[in-house]
Scaffold this motif. Structure first.
Motif, short mmCIF file in Angstrom:
data_model
loop_
_atom_site.label_atom_id
_atom_site.label_comp_id
_atom_site.label_asym_id
_atom_site.label_seq_id
_atom_site.Cartn_x
_atom_site.Cartn_y
_atom_site.Cartn_z
N ASN A 15 1.00 -1.27 -0.04
CA ASN A 15 0.00 -0.15 0.08
C ASN A 15 0.63 1.13 0.13
N ASN A 69 -4.70 4.05 -1.71
CA ASN A 69 -3.75 3.33 -1.05
C ASN A 69 -3.35 2.02 -1.57
N VAL A 70 -4.06 1.30 -2.34
CA VAL A 70 -4.16 -0.08 -2.63
C VAL A 70 -3.66 -0.23 -4.13
N THR A 73 -0.30 -2.42 -4.91
CA THR A 73 -0.80 -3.88 -5.03
C THR A 73 -1.17 -3.99 -6.48
#
Length: 122
Positions: A15, A69-70, A73
């Motif tokens: 993140n 924030n992901v 990934t």
């Protein structure tokens, strides 16, 4: 064509707020790329001219979370799709990356799912 890839994570392993040693981050990124690669291969994802990719994070609580924030990934997962030869590269003309989605599912297990959809220009 479309494929739903179940990933072996209950939360995003990378993140935007993480602060870790570069070597640890590189190893984790490699692991996430490999997870996407193997998920695509086992699901029989075919080679495509262009795809749209959506990462969904299923959560069990209503804790506030920030979808951008992901994105680290998602980036590693998309690189894994390139490694699996789903598309030649993850440039915008070959891969449309949708902002990650966070879905509240009370009473169900948390997890990550990558949705890959072939895009055909009409």
């Amino acid at each position: 064509m479309q494929w739903t890839l179940d990933l072996p994570y209950d939360r995003p392993p990378l993140n935007a707020n993480q602060r870790m040693h570069w070597a640890k981050k590189a190893a984790l990124t490699k692991q996430v790329r490999a997870a996407s690669f193997y998920a695509a291969k086992s699901a029989g994802v075919l080679r495509c001219d262009k795809v749209r990719v959506t990462l969904t994070w299923f959560v069990r609580t209503t804790t506030r979370r920030d979808a951008d924030n992901v994105v680290p990934t998602l980036k590693a997962l998309c690189d894994g799709l390139v490694d699996a030869e789903v598309v030649p590269d993850d440039t915008p003309d070959l891969m449309e990356k949708v902002m990650p989605v966070i879905v509240y599912r009370p009473g169900q297990q948390s997890g990550l799912q990558l949705y890959v959809e072939e895009v055909t220009d009409a």
